[in-house]
Enzyme design. Structure first.
Site, mmCIF file in Angstrom:
data_model
loop_
_atom_site.group_PDB
_atom_site.id
_atom_site.type_symbol
_atom_site.label_atom_id
_atom_site.label_comp_id
_atom_site.label_asym_id
_atom_site.label_seq_id
_atom_site.Cartn_x
_atom_site.Cartn_y
_atom_site.Cartn_z
ATOM 1 N N ASP A 89 -1.963 10.896 -1.759
ATOM 2 C CA ASP A 89 -2.406 9.893 -2.737
ATOM 3 C C ASP A 89 -2.773 10.531 -4.060
ATOM 4 O O ASP A 89 -2.783 9.867 -5.107
ATOM 5 C CB ASP A 89 -3.599 9.109 -2.182
ATOM 6 C CG ASP A 89 -3.095 8.110 -1.166
ATOM 7 O OD1 ASP A 89 -2.841 8.518 -0.024
ATOM 8 O OD2 ASP A 89 -2.892 6.935 -1.545
ATOM 9 N N ARG A 105 -7.558 -0.041 -6.458
ATOM 10 C CA ARG A 105 -7.763 1.033 -5.481
ATOM 11 C C ARG A 105 -7.953 2.342 -6.258
ATOM 12 O O ARG A 105 -7.134 2.683 -7.099
ATOM 13 C CB ARG A 105 -6.562 1.112 -4.515
ATOM 14 C CG ARG A 105 -6.389 -0.193 -3.708
ATOM 15 C CD ARG A 105 -5.512 0.008 -2.505
ATOM 16 N NE ARG A 105 -6.149 0.846 -1.506
ATOM 17 C CZ ARG A 105 -5.496 1.374 -0.475
ATOM 18 N NH1 ARG A 105 -4.196 1.178 -0.334
ATOM 19 N NH2 ARG A 105 -6.136 2.117 0.414
ATOM 20 N N GLN A 111 -1.479 2.347 9.980
ATOM 21 C CA GLN A 111 -0.219 2.470 9.230
ATOM 22 C C GLN A 111 0.844 3.218 10.042
ATOM 23 O O GLN A 111 2.040 2.978 9.886
ATOM 24 C CB GLN A 111 -0.455 3.217 7.907
ATOM 25 C CG GLN A 111 -1.223 2.452 6.857
ATOM 26 C CD GLN A 111 -2.708 2.749 6.909
ATOM 27 O OE1 GLN A 111 -3.247 3.065 7.959
ATOM 28 N NE2 GLN A 111 -3.386 2.632 5.790
ATOM 29 N N ARG A 168 0.862 -1.179 0.000
ATOM 30 C CA ARG A 168 0.000 0.000 0.000
ATOM 31 C C ARG A 168 0.903 1.235 0.000
ATOM 32 O O ARG A 168 2.116 1.128 0.075
ATOM 33 C CB ARG A 168 -1.023 0.009 1.139
ATOM 34 C CG ARG A 168 -0.638 -0.622 2.445
ATOM 35 C CD ARG A 168 0.489 0.047 3.192
ATOM 36 N NE ARG A 168 0.293 1.478 3.331
ATOM 37 C CZ ARG A 168 1.238 2.356 3.590
ATOM 38 N NH1 ARG A 168 2.513 1.948 3.715
ATOM 39 N NH2 ARG A 168 1.007 3.633 3.703
ATOM 40 N N GLY A 169 0.254 2.420 -0.076
ATOM 41 C CA GLY A 169 1.034 3.644 -0.235
ATOM 42 C C GLY A 169 1.077 3.970 -1.715
ATOM 43 O O GLY A 169 1.399 3.094 -2.539
ATOM 44 N N ALA A 170 0.742 5.221 -2.048
ATOM 45 C CA ALA A 170 0.507 5.572 -3.456
ATOM 46 C C ALA A 170 1.658 5.197 -4.409
ATOM 47 O O ALA A 170 1.430 4.493 -5.401
ATOM 48 C CB ALA A 170 0.160 7.060 -3.544
ATOM 49 N N ASN A 186 -5.243 12.472 1.061
ATOM 50 C CA ASN A 186 -4.318 11.588 1.782
ATOM 51 C C ASN A 186 -5.132 10.798 2.795
ATOM 52 O O ASN A 186 -6.359 10.971 2.902
ATOM 53 C CB ASN A 186 -3.208 12.410 2.449
ATOM 54 C CG ASN A 186 -2.076 11.529 2.972
ATOM 55 O OD1 ASN A 186 -1.589 10.650 2.259
ATOM 56 N ND2 ASN A 186 -1.673 11.720 4.208
ATOM 57 N N LYS A 187 -4.463 9.952 3.528
ATOM 58 C CA LYS A 187 -5.115 9.060 4.485
ATOM 59 C C LYS A 187 -6.112 9.803 5.361
ATOM 60 O O LYS A 187 -5.830 10.898 5.839
ATOM 61 C CB LYS A 187 -4.032 8.396 5.339
ATOM 62 C CG LYS A 187 -4.497 7.398 6.377
ATOM 63 C CD LYS A 187 -5.423 6.332 5.851
ATOM 64 C CE LYS A 187 -4.899 5.572 4.671
ATOM 65 N NZ LYS A 187 -5.936 4.704 4.033
HETATM 66 O O1 MRU Z 1 -4.433 3.197 2.368
HETATM 67 P P1 MRU Z 1 -2.952 3.413 2.198
HETATM 68 O O2 MRU Z 1 -2.149 2.837 3.293
HETATM 69 O O3 MRU Z 1 -2.494 2.994 0.830
HETATM 70 O O4 MRU Z 1 -2.784 4.978 2.274
HETATM 71 C C1 MRU Z 1 -1.497 5.519 2.189
HETATM 72 C C2 MRU Z 1 -1.444 6.981 2.404
HETATM 73 O O5 MRU Z 1 -2.448 7.637 2.599
HETATM 74 C C3 MRU Z 1 -0.103 7.619 2.273
HETATM 75 O O6 MRU Z 1 0.005 8.723 3.100
HETATM 76 C C4 MRU Z 1 0.098 8.070 0.809
HETATM 77 O O7 MRU Z 1 -0.156 7.015 -0.057
HETATM 78 C C5 MRU Z 1 1.441 8.602 0.568
HETATM 79 S S1 MRU Z 1 2.633 7.333 0.542
HETATM 80 C C6 MRU Z 1 4.137 7.981 0.137
#
Ligand code: MRU
Length: 328
Positions: free
Chosen positions: A238, A88, A197, A45-47, A248-249
């Site tokens: 994201d 996603r 996370q 996970r993470g963009a 973002n999250k």
């Molecule tokens: O649901 P996730 O864990 O994929 O969400 C991740 C985030 O919101 C991060 O902050 C974002 O992707 C930036 S990662 C460099």
């Protein structure tokens, strides 16, 4: 450096982020379908990491194709792209990576290249996307470190670290960059309900690097800001719309509003692949709603009464007026 994802002879290998910090295991995806499932179920996970995984998954899928003609291979490739895009919806890096792979396919096909040559081109592109991501994180880290004062106590939300990228991290890359320049930095990591996370991943990777880290629950940041215990906020993103609104999250917006109220700088660190100039403002960003079970349960333990209504939007949008700067 922490290996988030790599593609070897066995398949696309990734550290299982659902299991950290208690169990460190690696999952090997042996097909494009398995990579798509890993993205959807948040093994990875993470963009930026999602974008890299998608590119590797597509290259793997095409490599495994038994088609001998370009037209049929193209049909199979586009189906794989659709499957990957359906994992996603919020992180634009996913669509950016798929588009990049589509462009490479189209250019190679229109240049009359063979099926084998197209397979090689896609493999090389996926590896390039991976390597460019690490390089851009390092560049952001070095560049962004200038906004982090020596001695700063830095709040971050979610995990925008090595685990969320091909390596090094965006927000955590800025922190690593500042530390690399000799600054003394203390990190405050929001736990980031419901997937945790911050508590599980940010704390794990920062502690591995020996970085001073304190975990707080999401509802503590206001009190710490009021008490003068946070100097700066750095988060990842994201998707950043053309006007600077930042998805973002979930919980990032709350932190941003609190930061503004307390006069604390709020920075967003993200590579170019996160910037979506085709979306005018935050209202056009699709927000993923995830399974209610992430909220109703903690592992096998139920937290809420049976049949209680639940919402689980995984992201929020911070209007650009709350953003001090975007580090890119
Ligand atoms: O649901 P996730 O864990 O994929 O969400 C991740 C985030 O919101 C991060 O902050 C974002 O992707 C930036 S990662 C460099």
């Amino acid at each position: 450096m922490l290996p988030t994802i790599e593609w070897n002879d066995e398949g696309v290998v990734m550290i299982d982020q659902r299991k950290l910090p208690t169990v460190e295991i690696y999952v090997t995806c042996k097909s494009a379908k398995e990579v798509a499932k890993a993205i959807k179920t948040m093994v990875i996970r993470g963009a930026p990491a999602i974008g890299v995984a998608a590119a590797m998954g597509l290259a793997l899928g095409v490599r495994q194709s038994t088609e001998t003609g370009t037209t049929k291979l193209a049909r199979e490739f586009y189906k794989l792209c659709e499957m990957m895009a359906d994992t996603r919806p919020t992180a634009v890096n996913l669509f950016w990576a798929i588009d990049r792979m589509k462009r490479v396919f189209a250019e190679a096909a229109s240049a009359g290249q063979s099926v084998d040559q197209i397979k090689d081109k896609l493999a090389a592109e996926a590896r390039m996307i991976h390597d460019e991501d690490v390089a851009s994180c390092r560049a952001m880290g070095e560049f962004g470190a200038s906004v982090v004062p020596d001695g700063a106590r830095v709040l971050t939300h979610c995990n925008a670290g090595a685990l969320a990228t091909a390596g090094y991290g965006t927000a955590l890359g800025v922190i690593r960059g500042a530390i690399g320049q000799g600054k003394k930095i203390a990190v405050i990591a929001d736990e980031t309900r419901p997937f945790l996370q911050g508590a599980r991943l940010t704390a794990w990777e920062l502690m591995r690097d020996g970085i001073d880290t304190t975990v707080i629950t999401d509802n503590m940041s206001g009190a710490l800001m009021l008490g003068g215990q946070i100097d700066l906020v750095v988060v990842g993103a994201d998707r950043i719309a053309a006007n600077g609104d930042v998805a973002n999250k979930i919980g990032t917006y709350t932190v941003a509003v609190l930061a503004k109220e307390h006069g604390i700088p709020f920075y967003v660190a993200a590579p170019i692949s996160t910037i979506d100039l085709a979306t005018a403002d935050g209202s056009g960003i699709p927000i993923e709603e995830r399974n209610a079970k992430e909220v109703t349960h903690m592992g096998p333990a139920r937290l809420t009464p049976d049949h209680a209504k639940v919402r689980n939007p995984a992201f929020d949008v911070t209007p650009h007026k709350y953003v001090t700067g975007i580090i890119t």
